[in-house]
Design a protein around this motif. Structure first.
Motif, PDB file in Angstrom:
ATOM      1  N   UNK A  22      39.097  34.112  30.203  1.00  0.00           N
ATOM      2  CA  UNK A  22      39.968  34.140  31.383  1.00  0.00           C
ATOM      3  C   UNK A  22      40.373  35.578  31.663  1.00  0.00           C
ATOM      4  N   UNK A  23      40.197  36.002  32.900  1.00  0.00           N
ATOM      5  CA  UNK A  23      40.593  37.349  33.296  1.00  0.00           C
ATOM      6  C   UNK A  23      41.310  37.291  34.636  1.00  0.00           C
ATOM      7  N   UNK A  24      42.604  37.598  34.612  1.00  0.00           N
ATOM      8  CA  UNK A  24      43.380  37.718  35.844  1.00  0.00           C
ATOM      9  C   UNK A  24      43.502  39.201  36.174  1.00  0.00           C
ATOM     10  N   UNK A  25      43.066  39.563  37.359  1.00  0.00           N
ATOM     11  CA  UNK A  25      42.988  40.973  37.736  1.00  0.00           C
ATOM     12  C   UNK A  25      43.862  41.233  38.962  1.00  0.00           C
ATOM     13  N   UNK A  26      45.025  41.853  38.714  1.00  0.00           N
ATOM     14  CA  UNK A  26      45.981  42.176  39.786  1.00  0.00           C
ATOM     15  C   UNK A  26      46.287  40.954  40.655  1.00  0.00           C
ATOM     16  N   UNK A  27      46.527  39.851  40.003  1.00  0.00           N
ATOM     17  CA  UNK A  27      46.778  38.586  40.701  1.00  0.00           C
ATOM     18  C   UNK A  27      48.256  38.498  41.097  1.00  0.00           C
ATOM     19  N   UNK A  28      48.505  38.099  42.333  1.00  0.00           N
ATOM     20  CA  UNK A  28      49.879  37.904  42.797  1.00  0.00           C
ATOM     21  C   UNK A  28      49.946  36.660  43.674  1.00  0.00           C
ATOM     22  N   UNK A  29      51.173  36.143  43.835  1.00  0.00           N
ATOM     23  CA  UNK A  29      51.385  34.980  44.684  1.00  0.00           C
ATOM     24  C   UNK A  29      52.690  35.147  45.442  1.00  0.00           C
ATOM     25  N   UNK A  30      52.590  35.080  46.775  1.00  0.00           N
ATOM     26  CA  UNK A  30      53.778  35.143  47.616  1.00  0.00           C
ATOM     27  C   UNK A  30      53.792  33.954  48.565  1.00  0.00           C
ATOM     28  N   UNK A  31      54.982  33.612  49.023  1.00  0.00           N
ATOM     29  CA  UNK A  31      55.161  32.543  50.001  1.00  0.00           C
ATOM     30  C   UNK A  31      55.932  33.100  51.192  1.00  0.00           C
ATOM     31  N   UNK A  80      44.154  39.354  44.456  1.00  0.00           N
ATOM     32  CA  UNK A  80      43.614  39.515  43.116  1.00  0.00           C
ATOM     33  C   UNK A  80      42.468  38.565  42.826  1.00  0.00           C
ATOM     34  N   UNK A  81      41.874  38.731  41.644  1.00  0.00           N
ATOM     35  CA  UNK A  81      40.738  37.923  41.222  1.00  0.00           C
ATOM     36  C   UNK A  81      41.081  37.151  39.959  1.00  0.00           C
ATOM     37  N   UNK A  82      40.591  35.918  39.888  1.00  0.00           N
ATOM     38  CA  UNK A  82      40.720  35.086  38.688  1.00  0.00           C
ATOM     39  C   UNK A  82      39.306  34.744  38.237  1.00  0.00           C
ATOM     40  N   UNK A  83      38.928  35.245  37.075  1.00  0.00           N
ATOM     41  CA  UNK A  83      37.563  35.050  36.571  1.00  0.00           C
ATOM     42  C   UNK A  83      37.621  34.178  35.326  1.00  0.00           C
ATOM     43  N   UNK A  84      36.903  33.064  35.352  1.00  0.00           N
ATOM     44  CA  UNK A  84      36.825  32.144  34.219  1.00  0.00           C
ATOM     45  C   UNK A  84      35.363  32.007  33.839  1.00  0.00           C
TER      46      UNK A  84
END
Length: 241
Positions: A22-31, A80-84
């Motif tokens: 699992x690699x989270x790369x500069x992942x963000x979440x806004x609403x 961002x990117x989520x790599x699995x």
């Protein structure tokens, strides 16, 4: 033949010499947008490799559930990117995501969510049966998992005959039925006392090592953090290790 002992330092070196599951790369979440924008997760980067159980620790409302939902392909990040296992899951369509989750991910939820009218063995074999897989092979796999988790004598029992710790161990076995690369656990000790909580996390850690899986557990239970390989803290949507 003399067994070769691997020191803890050498084991860590082996783990970090492999590509992350699992690699989270500069992942963000806004609403929302504009002045009404709420940031649930600030830009975050994290790698988790096979053989690791990583705890994401933080208080309620800190962003743990958002983090886990993004890692589990249940929620798309804003950026961002989520790599699995080498696949950027942010590029998959909504139709492709369920099959990807079924093949590569295993989930252990806060409540065991066992189906009351199914036996322990049937809890594990339900999804393979619905998927049209070989019933005999699925049953054999379920029995092997139940043996490894100390539940062989409970295979024919219904959930109401199990303790809280036993239910969570069944949930772990169910999460392992598809032989996932990545296990995601959401507050698995929340409904358990200290002793049963440690028992469940110990079982999870053992299965991660035995099967060379990668695992992330979000928790606010500091009593089990010593059982994890790494602890990452999240406060107000910001990760720090």
């Amino acid at each position: 033949m003399t067994a070769t002992l691997i020191s803890p330092a050498a084991r860590v070196a082996q783990i970090f010499d492999t590509p992350p599951v699992l690699s989270l790369q500069n992942v963000s979440k806004t609403y929302g947008d504009g002045e009404g924008t709420v940031t649930a997760l600030h830009p975050s980067t994290l790698d988790v490799r096979a053989g690791e159980l990583v705890a994401i620790n933080g208080p309620s409302g800190s962003g743990k559930s958002t983090f886990l939902s993004i890692a589990g392909a249940l929620l798309r990040p804003t950026a961002g990117r989520v790599v699995v296992v080498g696949q950027d899951i942010t590029e998959l369509s909504e139709r492709e995501l369920p099959a990807f989750r079924l093949k590569h991910l295993g989930f252990v939820l806060q409540a065991s969510n066992l189906i009351p009218f199914l036996t322990v063995r049937e809890q594990l074999t339900l999804v393979p049966r619905l998927a049209g897989e070989d019933a005999r092979a699925a049953s054999a796999q379920a029995d092997e998992l139940l043996r490894s988790l100390g539940l062989a004598d409970r295979a024919g029992h219904y959930p109401d005959a199990l303790s809280g710790g036993q239910k969570q161990r069944v949930a772990i076995a169910r999460a392992l039925m598809n032989n996932p690369d990545l296990i995601l656990a959401d507050e698995p000790t929340a409904s358990l006392d200290g002793a049963r909580g440690r028992e469940v996390v110990q079982m999870l850690a053992q299965e991660v090592k035995r099967g060379n899986k990668a695992a992330v557990m979000v928790t606010h239970d500091e009593r089990v953090l010593d059982l994890c390989d790494r602890v990452v803290t999240i406060v107000d949507g910001q990760l720090s290790e």
